[in-house]
Motif scaffolding. Structure first.
Motif, PDB file in Angstrom:
ATOM      1  N   SER A 204      -3.095  11.280   1.925  1.00 16.96           N
ATOM      2  CA  SER A 204      -3.541  11.141   3.314  1.00 16.96           C
ATOM      3  C   SER A 204      -2.648  10.255   4.172  1.00 16.96           C
ATOM      4  O   SER A 204      -2.949  10.027   5.338  1.00 16.96           O
ATOM      5  CB  SER A 204      -4.965  10.559   3.326  1.00 16.96           C
ATOM      6  OG  SER A 204      -4.951   9.243   2.794  1.00 16.96           O
ATOM      7  N   CYS A 205      -1.529   9.757   3.613  1.00 15.53           N
ATOM      8  CA  CYS A 205      -0.707   8.862   4.436  1.00 15.53           C
ATOM      9  C   CYS A 205       0.138   9.689   5.408  1.00 15.53           C
ATOM     10  O   CYS A 205       0.865  10.589   4.988  1.00 15.53           O
ATOM     11  CB  CYS A 205       0.211   7.998   3.571  1.00 15.53           C
ATOM     12  SG  CYS A 205       1.351   7.004   4.565  1.00 15.53           S
ATOM     13  N   PRO A 206       0.067   9.397   6.708  1.00 11.44           N
ATOM     14  CA  PRO A 206       0.847  10.173   7.678  1.00 11.44           C
ATOM     15  C   PRO A 206       2.353   9.995   7.513  1.00 11.44           C
ATOM     16  O   PRO A 206       3.130  10.838   7.966  1.00 11.44           O
ATOM     17  CB  PRO A 206       0.383   9.644   9.032  1.00 11.44           C
ATOM     18  CG  PRO A 206      -0.305   8.346   8.774  1.00 11.44           C
ATOM     19  CD  PRO A 206      -0.781   8.382   7.351  1.00 11.44           C
ATOM     20  N   PHE A 207       2.787   8.936   6.843  1.00 13.07           N
ATOM     21  CA  PHE A 207       4.224   8.707   6.657  1.00 13.07           C
ATOM     22  C   PHE A 207       4.734   9.291   5.335  1.00 13.07           C
ATOM     23  O   PHE A 207       5.801   9.881   5.279  1.00 13.07           O
ATOM     24  CB  PHE A 207       4.540   7.204   6.684  1.00 13.07           C
ATOM     25  CG  PHE A 207       4.286   6.577   8.027  1.00 13.07           C
ATOM     26  CD1 PHE A 207       5.283   6.549   8.991  1.00 13.07           C
ATOM     27  CD2 PHE A 207       3.037   6.053   8.341  1.00 13.07           C
ATOM     28  CE1 PHE A 207       5.055   5.988  10.238  1.00 13.07           C
ATOM     29  CE2 PHE A 207       2.800   5.487   9.583  1.00 13.07           C
ATOM     30  CZ  PHE A 207       3.808   5.452  10.537  1.00 13.07           C
ATOM     31  N   HIS A 208       3.977   9.066   4.231  1.00 10.14           N
ATOM     32  CA  HIS A 208       4.483   9.434   2.903  1.00 10.14           C
ATOM     33  C   HIS A 208       3.570  10.393   2.154  1.00 10.14           C
ATOM     34  O   HIS A 208       3.827  10.711   1.002  1.00 10.14           O
ATOM     35  CB  HIS A 208       4.641   8.171   2.030  1.00 10.14           C
ATOM     36  CG  HIS A 208       5.123   6.979   2.781  1.00 10.14           C
ATOM     37  ND1 HIS A 208       4.319   5.927   3.124  1.00 10.14           N
ATOM     38  CD2 HIS A 208       6.344   6.712   3.289  1.00 10.14           C
ATOM     39  CE1 HIS A 208       5.016   5.034   3.809  1.00 10.14           C
ATOM     40  NE2 HIS A 208       6.232   5.476   3.932  1.00 10.14           N
ATOM     41  N   GLN A 209       2.494  10.777   2.745  1.00  7.82           N
ATOM     42  CA  GLN A 209       1.478  11.596   2.067  1.00  7.82           C
ATOM     43  C   GLN A 209       0.907  10.916   0.825  1.00  7.82           C
ATOM     44  O   GLN A 209      -0.105  10.256   0.899  1.00  7.82           O
ATOM     45  CB  GLN A 209       2.019  12.991   1.752  1.00  7.82           C
ATOM     46  CG  GLN A 209       2.117  13.850   3.005  1.00  7.82           C
ATOM     47  CD  GLN A 209       1.876  15.302   2.702  1.00  7.82           C
ATOM     48  OE1 GLN A 209       2.546  15.893   1.865  1.00  7.82           O
ATOM     49  NE2 GLN A 209       0.922  15.877   3.382  1.00  7.82           N
ATOM     50  N   ASP A 210       1.584  11.068  -0.352  1.00  4.20           N
ATOM     51  CA  ASP A 210       0.934  10.586  -1.577  1.00  4.20           C
ATOM     52  C   ASP A 210       1.464   9.246  -2.087  1.00  4.20           C
ATOM     53  O   ASP A 210       1.691   9.068  -3.279  1.00  4.20           O
ATOM     54  CB  ASP A 210       0.933  11.648  -2.670  1.00  4.20           C
ATOM     55  CG  ASP A 210       2.324  12.089  -3.087  1.00  4.20           C
ATOM     56  OD1 ASP A 210       3.308  11.691  -2.427  1.00  4.20           O
ATOM     57  OD2 ASP A 210       2.418  12.822  -4.085  1.00  4.20           O
ATOM     58  N   CYS A 211       1.633   8.296  -1.169  1.00  4.13           N
ATOM     59  CA  CYS A 211       1.879   6.910  -1.615  1.00  4.13           C
ATOM     60  C   CYS A 211       0.552   6.357  -2.158  1.00  4.13           C
ATOM     61  O   CYS A 211      -0.465   7.055  -2.154  1.00  4.13           O
ATOM     62  CB  CYS A 211       2.393   6.074  -0.443  1.00  4.13           C
ATOM     63  SG  CYS A 211       1.212   5.960   0.911  1.00  4.13           S
ATOM     64  N   LEU A 212       0.551   5.098  -2.581  1.00 10.39           N
ATOM     65  CA  LEU A 212      -0.675   4.510  -3.137  1.00 10.39           C
ATOM     66  C   LEU A 212      -1.832   4.606  -2.145  1.00 10.39           C
ATOM     67  O   LEU A 212      -2.928   5.057  -2.497  1.00 10.39           O
ATOM     68  CB  LEU A 212      -0.399   3.036  -3.522  1.00 10.39           C
ATOM     69  CG  LEU A 212      -1.563   2.241  -4.102  1.00 10.39           C
ATOM     70  CD1 LEU A 212      -2.101   2.875  -5.376  1.00 10.39           C
ATOM     71  CD2 LEU A 212      -1.133   0.788  -4.374  1.00 10.39           C
TER      72      LEU A 212
ATOM     73  N   GLY B  96       0.811  -1.217   0.000  1.00 11.99           N
ATOM     74  CA  GLY B  96       0.000   0.000   0.000  1.00 11.99           C
ATOM     75  C   GLY B  96       0.843   1.265   0.000  1.00 11.99           C
ATOM     76  O   GLY B  96       0.343   2.342  -0.332  1.00 11.99           O
ATOM     77  N   HIS B  97       2.114   1.134   0.380  1.00 12.96           N
ATOM     78  CA  HIS B  97       2.913   2.353   0.570  1.00 12.96           C
ATOM     79  C   HIS B  97       3.933   2.593  -0.534  1.00 12.96           C
ATOM     80  O   HIS B  97       4.874   3.369  -0.356  1.00 12.96           O
ATOM     81  CB  HIS B  97       3.552   2.341   1.961  1.00 12.96           C
ATOM     82  CG  HIS B  97       2.513   2.386   3.033  1.00 12.96           C
ATOM     83  ND1 HIS B  97       2.028   3.568   3.557  1.00 12.96           N
ATOM     84  CD2 HIS B  97       1.801   1.392   3.603  1.00 12.96           C
ATOM     85  CE1 HIS B  97       1.069   3.285   4.435  1.00 12.96           C
ATOM     86  NE2 HIS B  97       0.917   1.972   4.478  1.00 12.96           N
ATOM     87  N   ILE B  98       3.735   1.961  -1.682  1.00  8.11           N
ATOM     88  CA  ILE B  98       4.637   2.253  -2.803  1.00  8.11           C
ATOM     89  C   ILE B  98       4.338   3.665  -3.329  1.00  8.11           C
ATOM     90  O   ILE B  98       3.240   4.196  -3.177  1.00  8.11           O
ATOM     91  CB  ILE B  98       4.514   1.222  -3.943  1.00  8.11           C
ATOM     92  CG1 ILE B  98       3.120   1.246  -4.569  1.00  8.11           C
ATOM     93  CG2 ILE B  98       4.854  -0.176  -3.432  1.00  8.11           C
ATOM     94  CD1 ILE B  98       3.054   0.517  -5.898  1.00  8.11           C
TER      95      ILE B  98
HETATM   96 ZN    ZN Z   1       2.285   5.550   2.930  1.00  6.49          ZN
END
Ligand code: ZN
Ligand code: ADP
Length: 299
Positions: free
Chosen positions: A175-183, A159-161
């Protein structure tokens, strides 16, 4: 025949079952995911009651939200790791069950478990390399590679690619708290609801949200196809409840591959290459039974 315990540990509920397998479940409960102390105590209560009334369990299998410690020989085996779920970081779980219930435990991610379940009873039957994706509140992926669940350093976090994000077409930052615009940050149910400020299920079928969603999911799948060479992609989760979405995704996958992979599964049979799960939302608990069986065999 051996009786097993199976747990699908999710962000909103833990489904616990006892039986010979997913088709012969004797007893099943849903326990809400609250605090680790409360939830784990209720899980233990359920299995202890079952052992008291019907006898011991051969083994227990757990498929869980992650990240989790899946390597049986590592000190973090059985633990929830850096999960974004508040209060659940570095909590021991599977090994607690194993000790308290005097049974070996098989522990893996929810999506790896679902892949195993689909492999045994669903749309992964007869394949030795395939992936299972879920597009729900978050996005996750599990993989069976050469007949075995893929986990190396930790386990896949599909999910985080990172995928292309054209900010002029889609200014939503992710919306990812770690990467913002990952998958997951661009295409999860949570991301859709943040971007459009309404529930994903309420967006009409012709809303531009769905072409954009198909674009991101297809970009992710193309990367998985090119890295893992799966013989099939099984994709489930609440967001896939939009019937128009899967055909859009298939079309975009073919377009993005641009004729590079000349294999009949993709060029002629994309409808049987990217498919929904056969077991629907039972894939995870079914896979937990397979994990239990494997743990019993490895004992
Ligand atoms: Zn992510
Ligand atoms: P979870 O990921 O929480 O385990 P689900 O796989 O059911 O659970 O996914 C929930 C997500 O799916 C939510 O973001 C929800 O808005 C979305 N969802 C549920 N039903 C639909 C639908 N019919 N169309 C689009 N999105 C949906």
């Amino acid at each position: 025949m051996a009786r097993y315990g199976a747990v699908e540990a999710g962000g909103t509920k833990f489904v616990c079952a006892v039986g010979l397998g997913p088709e012969q479940i004797e007893e099943q409960v849903r326990i809400p995911t609250t605090t680790p102390t409360e939830t784990i105590a209720l899980v233990l209560d359920f299995f202890q009651q079952q052992i008291k009334s019907s006898g011991p369990l051969e083994a227990i299998g757990v498929g869980s939200f992650g990240p989790v410690g899946v390597h049986a020989d590592a000190p973090q085996f059985g633990y929830f790791l850096e999960t974004p779920k508040p209060g659940w970081q570095h909590i021991e779980f599977a090994t607690v069950l194993s000790r308290a219930l005097s049974a070996p435990v098989g522990f893996n991610t929810d999506v790896n478990a679902a892949a195993l379940g689909e492999g045994r009873w669903g749309n992964g039957q007869g394949l030795d390399t395939f992936i299972y994706l879920t597009v729900g509140t978050g996005i996750g992926g599990g993989a069976v590679v050469n007949g075995k669940l893929l986990h190396g350093l930790l386990h896949p976090e599909m999910g985080h690619i990172l995928i292309p994000h054209d900010r002029s077409a889609d200014p939503f930052p992710g919306s990812c708290p770690f990467h913002q615009d990952c998958l997951e940050g661009l295409a999860s149910g949570f991301a859709i609801e943040q971007r459009w400020q309404q529930k994903a299920a309420d967006l009409p079928a012709d809303h531009p949200a769905w072409a954009l969603e198909a674009n991101y999911l297809a970009a992710g799948m193309v990367n998985f196809i090119l890295t893992l060479s799966p013989q099939r992609i099984i994709v489930g989760g609440g967001v896939m409840g939009q019937p128009q979405l899967l055909p859009l995704v298939r079309t975009q996958v073919v377009q993005k591959l641009s004729g590079y992979l000349k294999v009949p599964q993709i060029t002629n049979n994309i409808d049987t290459y990217i498919v929904p799960p056969k077991l629907d939302n039972q894939a995870g608990i079914a896979g937990a039974f397979v994990l239990a069986q494997q743990a019993a065999e490895q004992r």
